[in-house]
Design a protein around this motif. Sequence first.
Motif, PDB file in Angstrom:
ATOM      1  N   HIS A 116      -7.349  -3.744   6.928  1.00 16.80           N
ATOM      2  CA  HIS A 116      -8.391  -3.992   7.690  1.00 16.80           C
ATOM      3  C   HIS A 116      -8.947  -2.797   6.401  1.00 16.80           C
ATOM      4  O   HIS A 116      -9.756  -2.840   5.591  1.00 16.80           O
ATOM      5  CB  HIS A 116      -9.173  -2.795   8.512  1.00 16.80           C
ATOM      6  CG  HIS A 116     -10.636  -3.664   8.551  1.00 16.80           C
ATOM      7  ND1 HIS A 116     -11.438  -4.560   9.316  1.00 16.80           N
ATOM      8  CD2 HIS A 116     -11.226  -1.334   9.331  1.00 16.80           C
ATOM      9  CE1 HIS A 116     -12.251  -3.657   9.050  1.00 16.80           C
ATOM     10  NE2 HIS A 116     -12.277  -2.529   8.844  1.00 16.80           N
ATOM     11  N   ASP A 117      -8.164  -1.647   5.921  1.00 14.06           N
ATOM     12  CA  ASP A 117      -8.406  -0.493   5.062  1.00 14.06           C
ATOM     13  C   ASP A 117      -6.935  -0.067   5.030  1.00 14.06           C
ATOM     14  O   ASP A 117      -6.350   0.454   5.537  1.00 14.06           O
ATOM     15  CB  ASP A 117      -9.263   0.554   5.422  1.00 14.06           C
ATOM     16  CG  ASP A 117      -9.579   1.405   5.001  1.00 14.06           C
ATOM     17  OD1 ASP A 117      -9.892   1.218   3.704  1.00 14.06           O
ATOM     18  OD2 ASP A 117     -10.878   2.273   5.002  1.00 14.06           O
ATOM     19  N   ILE A 118      -7.115   0.624   3.431  1.00 12.05           N
ATOM     20  CA  ILE A 118      -5.761   1.693   2.311  1.00 12.05           C
ATOM     21  C   ILE A 118      -6.449   2.471   1.905  1.00 12.05           C
ATOM     22  O   ILE A 118      -7.559   2.324   1.300  1.00 12.05           O
ATOM     23  CB  ILE A 118      -4.593   1.047   1.944  1.00 12.05           C
ATOM     24  CG1 ILE A 118      -3.661   0.871   1.776  1.00 12.05           C
ATOM     25  CG2 ILE A 118      -5.298   0.316   1.082  1.00 12.05           C
ATOM     26  CD1 ILE A 118      -2.819   0.566   0.791  1.00 12.05           C
TER      27      ILE A 118
ATOM     28  N   ALA B  65      -4.443  11.281   3.841  1.00 14.43           N
ATOM     29  CA  ALA B  65      -4.939   9.514   3.279  1.00 14.43           C
ATOM     30  C   ALA B  65      -5.551   8.848   4.397  1.00 14.43           C
ATOM     31  O   ALA B  65      -6.438   8.516   4.696  1.00 14.43           O
ATOM     32  CB  ALA B  65      -3.364   8.862   2.892  1.00 14.43           C
ATOM     33  N   ALA B  66      -4.801   9.927   5.979  1.00 10.07           N
ATOM     34  CA  ALA B  66      -5.339   8.691   7.414  1.00 10.07           C
ATOM     35  C   ALA B  66      -6.614   9.419   7.486  1.00 10.07           C
ATOM     36  O   ALA B  66      -8.054   8.495   8.101  1.00 10.07           O
ATOM     37  CB  ALA B  66      -4.368   9.119   8.339  1.00 10.07           C
TER      38      ALA B  66
ATOM     39  N   VAL C 166      -1.171   3.179  10.813  1.00  8.73           N
ATOM     40  CA  VAL C 166       0.130   2.529   9.489  1.00  8.73           C
ATOM     41  C   VAL C 166      -0.059   4.294   8.644  1.00  8.73           C
ATOM     42  O   VAL C 166      -1.145   4.320   8.210  1.00  8.73           O
ATOM     43  CB  VAL C 166       0.402   1.566   9.790  1.00  8.73           C
ATOM     44  CG1 VAL C 166       1.878   1.775   8.441  1.00  8.73           C
ATOM     45  CG2 VAL C 166       1.190   0.833  10.318  1.00  8.73           C
ATOM     46  N   ILE C 167       0.661   4.814   8.606  1.00 10.81           N
ATOM     47  CA  ILE C 167       1.316   5.907   7.562  1.00 10.81           C
ATOM     48  C   ILE C 167       2.658   6.041   7.349  1.00 10.81           C
ATOM     49  O   ILE C 167       3.589   6.323   7.971  1.00 10.81           O
ATOM     50  CB  ILE C 167       0.422   7.553   8.352  1.00 10.81           C
ATOM     51  CG1 ILE C 167      -0.034   7.809   8.610  1.00 10.81           C
ATOM     52  CG2 ILE C 167       1.002   8.879   6.815  1.00 10.81           C
ATOM     53  CD1 ILE C 167      -1.026   8.969   9.295  1.00 10.81           C
ATOM     54  N   ALA C 168       2.256   5.649   5.974  1.00 10.24           N
ATOM     55  CA  ALA C 168       4.199   5.302   5.029  1.00 10.24           C
ATOM     56  C   ALA C 168       4.134   6.746   3.352  1.00 10.24           C
ATOM     57  O   ALA C 168       3.306   6.759   3.393  1.00 10.24           O
ATOM     58  CB  ALA C 168       4.269   4.199   3.975  1.00 10.24           C
ATOM     59  N   SER C 169       4.990   8.126   4.343  1.00 12.53           N
ATOM     60  CA  SER C 169       4.381   9.143   3.246  1.00 12.53           C
ATOM     61  C   SER C 169       6.201   9.624   2.834  1.00 12.53           C
ATOM     62  O   SER C 169       7.057   9.533   4.252  1.00 12.53           O
ATOM     63  CB  SER C 169       4.179  10.240   4.083  1.00 12.53           C
ATOM     64  OG  SER C 169       3.463  10.937   3.125  1.00 12.53           O
ATOM     65  N   ASP C 170       6.331  10.306   2.001  1.00 11.30           N
ATOM     66  CA  ASP C 170       7.711   9.876   1.615  1.00 11.30           C
ATOM     67  C   ASP C 170       7.772  10.820   0.135  1.00 11.30           C
ATOM     68  O   ASP C 170       6.961  10.600  -0.355  1.00 11.30           O
ATOM     69  CB  ASP C 170       8.729   8.863   1.257  1.00 11.30           C
ATOM     70  CG  ASP C 170       9.324   8.050   2.172  1.00 11.30           C
ATOM     71  OD1 ASP C 170      10.087   9.257   2.862  1.00 11.30           O
ATOM     72  OD2 ASP C 170       9.285   7.260   2.756  1.00 11.30           O
ATOM     73  N   VAL C 171       8.881  11.612  -0.046  1.00 15.01           N
ATOM     74  CA  VAL C 171       9.047  12.748  -1.210  1.00 15.01           C
ATOM     75  C   VAL C 171      10.765  11.903  -1.365  1.00 15.01           C
ATOM     76  O   VAL C 171      11.353  12.220  -0.826  1.00 15.01           O
ATOM     77  CB  VAL C 171       9.459  14.244  -1.273  1.00 15.01           C
ATOM     78  CG1 VAL C 171       9.539  14.863  -2.416  1.00 15.01           C
ATOM     79  CG2 VAL C 171       7.839  14.172  -0.521  1.00 15.01           C
ATOM     80  N   ALA C 172      10.484  11.844  -2.686  1.00 18.58           N
ATOM     81  CA  ALA C 172      11.468  11.055  -3.384  1.00 18.58           C
ATOM     82  C   ALA C 172      12.109  12.657  -4.404  1.00 18.58           C
ATOM     83  O   ALA C 172      11.735  12.579  -4.959  1.00 18.58           O
ATOM     84  CB  ALA C 172      11.874   9.545  -3.857  1.00 18.58           C
TER      85      ALA C 172
ATOM     86  N   ALA D 147      -2.219   5.578   3.656  1.00 17.83           N
ATOM     87  CA  ALA D 147      -2.771   5.527   5.559  1.00 17.83           C
ATOM     88  C   ALA D 147      -3.204   3.926   5.459  1.00 17.83           C
ATOM     89  O   ALA D 147      -4.020   3.263   4.199  1.00 17.83           O
ATOM     90  CB  ALA D 147      -3.676   6.439   5.297  1.00 17.83           C
ATOM     91  N   ILE D 148      -2.815   2.547   6.457  1.00 18.03           N
ATOM     92  CA  ILE D 148      -3.369   1.664   6.259  1.00 18.03           C
ATOM     93  C   ILE D 148      -3.263   1.818   7.318  1.00 18.03           C
ATOM     94  O   ILE D 148      -2.958   1.491   8.718  1.00 18.03           O
ATOM     95  CB  ILE D 148      -1.639   0.768   5.878  1.00 18.03           C
ATOM     96  CG1 ILE D 148      -1.623   0.756   4.740  1.00 18.03           C
ATOM     97  CG2 ILE D 148      -2.470  -0.298   6.175  1.00 18.03           C
ATOM     98  CD1 ILE D 148       0.070   0.977   4.101  1.00 18.03           C
TER      99      ILE D 148
END
Length: 381
Positions: free
Chosen positions: A7-9, A59-60, A136-142, A160-161
């Motif tokens: 619905h949103d990102i 983001a959220a 849904v939150i997808a968050s990372d540090v590579a 954030a989705i």
Amino acid sequence: MTAIGIHDIELASTHHVLDLAALAATTGVDPDKYRIGLGQDEFSVPAPDEDIVTMGATAALAVLDRNGLEGVRTLLFATESGIDHSKAAGVFVHQLLGLPPQVRVAEIKQACYGGTAAIQAAIGIVQRNPRERVLVIASDVARYALDSPGEPTQGAGAAAILIAADPALIEIEPATGLFSANVDDFWRPNDSSTAIVDGKLSISAYLDAMTGAWDDLAAQGGPAISAINRLIYHQPYTKMARKAQARLAEYTGVELGDAGLAEGAVYNRRLGNAYTASLYAGVASVLDHESGLTGKRLGLFSYGSGSVSEFLTGVVQTGAESRTDHFTSVLDSRVPLSVPEYRELHARALPSDTDVVTPRVTAAPFRFAGIEGRARRYERR
């Protein structure tokens, strides 16, 4: 059947950025090795008061400001940069966002695939009760070792989705292709702050997983390759998407060209590898940089080393036409680091047994304030 999907990102990143041209000059590498060979221009670097929680919450916050809290009873946090072996990073986000107690929170891990796993779990929740929506939150540090082959493919970012019925952006279709195999192409042991990667194996494992997931998508009644208008891939570096597109064209015997690859790489070229958020940064980039997609079908390939992968498809909805690119201005506002400054930040390690207060650096809405009594503390600015 009720349509369910994105619905949103919204995307978020860090306070700092490192230009790969500066890294190349310092290490004596031809900058085209990064710019053309990897398809990368720069990568985000967290300040001392930033981490996966602060990026994810930022983001959220934007998603909830636009859509409100109604129906949100689940927060799923996908990451492979976990900050605690027990407590979900999403619990900190829950507090920072002021979410009500009646919200389930959990963390999902499987390398870069975790974001897609969280989305599929969210779809199941909404199927059970279409009045609910899932954040849904997808968050990372590579992070890779200094002077290692993986160093120029570092990065940091969050997506954030909002998953909901009758989505405004993308309806996720039911058929999906899966492929899993135990492969030691990339991993991070519990006693290491940097990942271990076998670059050659990682490429072959990725491509084998893609064709395996494609075969399963076909077996599950998914659309033919000719019915997919744009393909978006997990991008540990954006040249990987071009490798994937070429392999899929060869495998299916259909000329796929380069349509959509440049649009899908705009953000990733500048973020670097955002692990769980990488594929969805590509999705946002395509929606923000290509018009006339309403009614078109997207093919999404999600890969997580180790390995688990999924090929899914979605149809772009009319609401996507109202999106504009505001994230480029966010990327432009990052503060450049010199190579010595970057290396100093890279070497920084938090103590495990003493309290620490982090310096105030980030201008984002949330900051990691430090450690007190061995517990992480966060603040809203």
